[in-house]
Write an enzyme that holds these catalytic residues in place. Sequence first.
Site, PDB file in Angstrom:
ATOM      1  N   LYS A 252       0.828  -1.208   0.000  1.00  0.00           N
ATOM      2  CA  LYS A 252       0.000   0.000   0.000  1.00  0.00           C
ATOM      3  C   LYS A 252       0.862   1.257   0.000  1.00  0.00           C
ATOM      4  O   LYS A 252       0.352   2.349  -0.241  1.00  0.00           O
ATOM      5  CB  LYS A 252      -0.933   0.009   1.216  1.00  0.00           C
ATOM      6  CG  LYS A 252      -2.120  -0.953   1.082  1.00  0.00           C
ATOM      7  CD  LYS A 252      -3.036  -0.855   2.292  1.00  0.00           C
ATOM      8  CE  LYS A 252      -4.213  -1.835   2.184  1.00  0.00           C
ATOM      9  NZ  LYS A 252      -5.018  -1.843   3.425  1.00  0.00           N
ATOM     10  N   HIS A 304      -5.376 -11.802  -0.686  1.00  0.00           N
ATOM     11  CA  HIS A 304      -6.726 -11.470  -1.164  1.00  0.00           C
ATOM     12  C   HIS A 304      -7.272 -12.479  -2.171  1.00  0.00           C
ATOM     13  O   HIS A 304      -8.271 -12.209  -2.837  1.00  0.00           O
ATOM     14  CB  HIS A 304      -6.758 -10.055  -1.759  1.00  0.00           C
ATOM     15  CG  HIS A 304      -6.667  -8.968  -0.731  1.00  0.00           C
ATOM     16  ND1 HIS A 304      -7.646  -8.752   0.214  1.00  0.00           N
ATOM     17  CD2 HIS A 304      -5.697  -8.049  -0.473  1.00  0.00           C
ATOM     18  CE1 HIS A 304      -7.296  -7.737   1.004  1.00  0.00           C
ATOM     19  NE2 HIS A 304      -6.102  -7.294   0.598  1.00  0.00           N
ATOM     20  N   ASP A 353      -6.894 -11.110   8.377  1.00  0.00           N
ATOM     21  CA  ASP A 353      -7.007  -9.730   7.905  1.00  0.00           C
ATOM     22  C   ASP A 353      -8.457  -9.277   7.852  1.00  0.00           C
ATOM     23  O   ASP A 353      -8.798  -8.190   8.314  1.00  0.00           O
ATOM     24  CB  ASP A 353      -6.352  -9.611   6.519  1.00  0.00           C
ATOM     25  CG  ASP A 353      -6.330  -8.189   5.991  1.00  0.00           C
ATOM     26  OD1 ASP A 353      -6.160  -7.259   6.792  1.00  0.00           O
ATOM     27  OD2 ASP A 353      -6.465  -8.015   4.767  1.00  0.00           O
TER      28      ASP A 353
HETATM   29  P1  C2E Z   1      -8.593  -3.516   4.699  1.00  0.00           P
HETATM   30  O1  C2E Z   1      -9.359  -2.353   5.203  1.00  0.00           O
HETATM   31  O2  C2E Z   1      -7.485  -4.010   5.597  1.00  0.00           O
HETATM   32  O3  C2E Z   1      -9.604  -4.707   4.484  1.00  0.00           O
HETATM   33  C1  C2E Z   1      -9.154  -6.033   4.242  1.00  0.00           C
HETATM   34  C2  C2E Z   1     -10.268  -6.900   3.722  1.00  0.00           C
HETATM   35  O4  C2E Z   1     -11.300  -7.013   4.715  1.00  0.00           O
HETATM   36  C3  C2E Z   1     -10.974  -6.367   2.493  1.00  0.00           C
HETATM   37  O5  C2E Z   1     -10.270  -6.681   1.308  1.00  0.00           O
HETATM   38  C4  C2E Z   1     -12.294  -7.150   2.559  1.00  0.00           C
HETATM   39  O6  C2E Z   1     -12.112  -8.486   2.139  1.00  0.00           O
HETATM   40  C5  C2E Z   1     -12.548  -7.164   4.040  1.00  0.00           C
HETATM   41  N1  C2E Z   1     -13.437  -6.041   4.386  1.00  0.00           N
HETATM   42  C6  C2E Z   1     -13.095  -4.853   4.907  1.00  0.00           C
HETATM   43  N2  C2E Z   1     -14.174  -4.078   5.095  1.00  0.00           N
HETATM   44  C7  C2E Z   1     -15.244  -4.791   4.672  1.00  0.00           C
HETATM   45  C8  C2E Z   1     -16.654  -4.535   4.625  1.00  0.00           C
HETATM   46  O7  C2E Z   1     -17.154  -3.467   5.011  1.00  0.00           O
HETATM   47  N3  C2E Z   1     -17.459  -5.541   4.116  1.00  0.00           N
HETATM   48  C9  C2E Z   1     -16.928  -6.727   3.700  1.00  0.00           C
HETATM   49  N4  C2E Z   1     -17.766  -7.677   3.217  1.00  0.00           N
HETATM   50  N5  C2E Z   1     -15.609  -6.986   3.725  1.00  0.00           N
HETATM   51  C10 C2E Z   1     -14.771  -6.042   4.208  1.00  0.00           C
HETATM   52  P2  C2E Z   1     -10.552  -5.813  -0.020  1.00  0.00           P
HETATM   53  O8  C2E Z   1     -12.016  -5.590  -0.191  1.00  0.00           O
HETATM   54  O9  C2E Z   1      -9.856  -6.519  -1.134  1.00  0.00           O
HETATM   55  O10 C2E Z   1      -9.858  -4.413   0.238  1.00  0.00           O
HETATM   56  C11 C2E Z   1      -8.450  -4.287   0.335  1.00  0.00           C
HETATM   57  C12 C2E Z   1      -8.086  -2.951   0.910  1.00  0.00           C
HETATM   58  O11 C2E Z   1      -8.562  -1.941   0.054  1.00  0.00           O
HETATM   59  C13 C2E Z   1      -8.726  -2.656   2.272  1.00  0.00           C
HETATM   60  O12 C2E Z   1      -7.954  -3.207   3.283  1.00  0.00           O
HETATM   61  C14 C2E Z   1      -8.726  -1.142   2.273  1.00  0.00           C
HETATM   62  O13 C2E Z   1      -7.471  -0.608   2.572  1.00  0.00           O
HETATM   63  C15 C2E Z   1      -9.007  -0.826   0.823  1.00  0.00           C
HETATM   64  N6  C2E Z   1     -10.434  -0.633   0.542  1.00  0.00           N
HETATM   65  C16 C2E Z   1     -11.299  -1.573   0.080  1.00  0.00           C
HETATM   66  N7  C2E Z   1     -12.499  -1.009  -0.180  1.00  0.00           N
HETATM   67  C17 C2E Z   1     -12.394   0.300   0.152  1.00  0.00           C
HETATM   68  C18 C2E Z   1     -13.294   1.426   0.075  1.00  0.00           C
HETATM   69  O14 C2E Z   1     -14.463   1.320  -0.305  1.00  0.00           O
HETATM   70  N8  C2E Z   1     -12.818   2.639   0.483  1.00  0.00           N
HETATM   71  C19 C2E Z   1     -11.537   2.796   0.922  1.00  0.00           C
HETATM   72  N9  C2E Z   1     -11.142   4.001   1.304  1.00  0.00           N
HETATM   73  N10 C2E Z   1     -10.663   1.764   1.001  1.00  0.00           N
HETATM   74  C20 C2E Z   1     -11.092   0.532   0.606  1.00  0.00           C
HETATM   75  C1  SIN Z   2      -4.834  -1.682   6.458  1.00  0.00           C
HETATM   76  O1  SIN Z   2      -4.675  -2.905   6.490  1.00  0.00           O
HETATM   77  O2  SIN Z   2      -5.918  -1.183   6.116  1.00  0.00           O
HETATM   78  C2  SIN Z   2      -3.711  -0.765   6.825  1.00  0.00           C
HETATM   79  C3  SIN Z   2      -3.570  -0.568   8.302  1.00  0.00           C
HETATM   80  C4  SIN Z   2      -4.661   0.223   8.926  1.00  0.00           C
HETATM   81  O3  SIN Z   2      -5.430   0.850   8.268  1.00  0.00           O
HETATM   82  O4  SIN Z   2      -4.780   0.202  10.158  1.00  0.00           O
HETATM   83 FE    FE Z   3      -4.463  -6.250   1.687  1.00  0.00          FE
HETATM   84 FE    FE Z   4      -4.902  -5.420   6.150  1.00  0.00          FE
END
Ligand code: C2E
Ligand code: SIN
Ligand code: FE
Ligand code: FE
Length: 412
Positions: A252, A304, A353
Amino acid sequence: MLDRKQKLQKLIELGLDISQIGDLDILLEKVLTEARRLVNADAGSIYIKDDVQLRFSYSQNDTLQANLDPGKKLIYTTFSIPINNQSISGFVANNGTALNIPDCYKISSALPFSFNSSFDQKAGYHTQSMLTVPMKNSRSQIIGLLQLINAKSDQNQIVPFADDDEPLIKHFAIYAANAIERAQMTRTTIMRMISMAELRDPKETGPHVNRVAAYAVELFEQWAHKNRMSDKELEMKRDGLRMAAMLHDVGKVAISDTILKKPGRFTDEEFEIMKQHTLLGSRLFQDARSVFDEVAAEVALNHHERWDGHGYPGHVDILSGNPLQGFASDNGKAKGKSESEIPLFGRIVAIADVYDALCSQRVYKAAWKEEDVIQEIEKERGHHFDPELVDLFLNNLDVIHSISARYPDHHD
Ligand code: C2E
Ligand code: SIN
Ligand code: FE
Ligand code: FE
Ligand code: SIN
Ligand code: SIN
């Protein structure tokens, strides 16, 4: 002058070099196991000193452990003790001298310290003999304490620690202190790397990566136990998994802040860019100079992917990002890896995660209620996640909760 990315690369290399020494949590476990083995102690604890107090950091207890189901872990809570003469551990840290107490319930009232029996009462244990030695580094600074509890005779009777055990343990404590100090440096280096990557507020990133790493190691231990992995192999792989899991999102660093910190849901285009963090992360470790590079690359690349084959980045060439020969699907993108095509550590970190992401507040979402998180993990059993790992995870929620209590988010 190196730019931000080159500095990160340098830091990673430095972190990798010293990572050979090992991870702090795993090191504490090894230190205590070996120290107890030396003097046949039923139980023991390690305290780590921070600026002003002692933190109860790690504990083992054979008697209490024997009451648990096989493969289950003893749950302990961390707490802090002031460094003063009133407690046993405080006294040892304050004066830098060892204490060898034959019976904690018969400490003379003429002594400044007394035994705090509340842990015994809570745990249903009887502490009798106790040997507490300071762990000093090469500059004679106290970095923590090693406390051994209830020496056992050959007949399994609880006896005082022998006088000649003392120099043995003191010597071992010096050895341990230096290894712990090195491991603390490794952890600091990784943390610095992560905050330098400006993933987000480092205050939040620290606890998040620590929790994900600890959940992942716990899950791996459960898996290894179930699949009869040898202790030796488990020990060898665990260390690398822990540090690789801490770095799962290091890619990231190369994603722009406007996307990374967007305070709302992504558009499809934004999400496509964010997905690159898997490839970008794994590229950082492509030199593969050590086994650790390989594990770190594997975790960054595969965390992922989904069990059902609908994850990302799929079967791609890491350097170009293009689908591997024969793995392009109709839309030109690579086919996702599925089931055992996904390396075990990728499957493990995926659960760790997502569990932590759902439990936590993010710029783009609120924290979910625990029961909703559990329901989501259950729902995704065999879809997003490896069903075997989901079962192991859900059967060990008590340990998972003790880990999250150990690494709380700091909001202020
Ligand atoms: P992260 O925040 O560390 O989330 C890791 C994974 O947790 C996500 O992979 C997803 O599989 C799950 N996850 C997190 N929040 C939710 C949720 O509200 N609902 C569901 N069903 N699953 C959730 P993913 O989707 O591949 O996203 C990878 C990273 O991309 C996330 O890491 C975050 O940093 C970013 N991201 C994803 N979607 C958004 C978004 O809509 N807005 C922003 N600002 N960042 C996002
Ligand atoms: C992440 O996995 O989204 C990065 C670390 C954090 O947001 O706390
Ligand atoms: Fe990731
Ligand atoms: Fe993470
Ligand atoms: C201490 O060592 O003083 C704290 C632990 C205990 O009293 O049992
Ligand atoms: C997502 O909804 O973006 C991934 C979470 C999941 O597949 O369960």
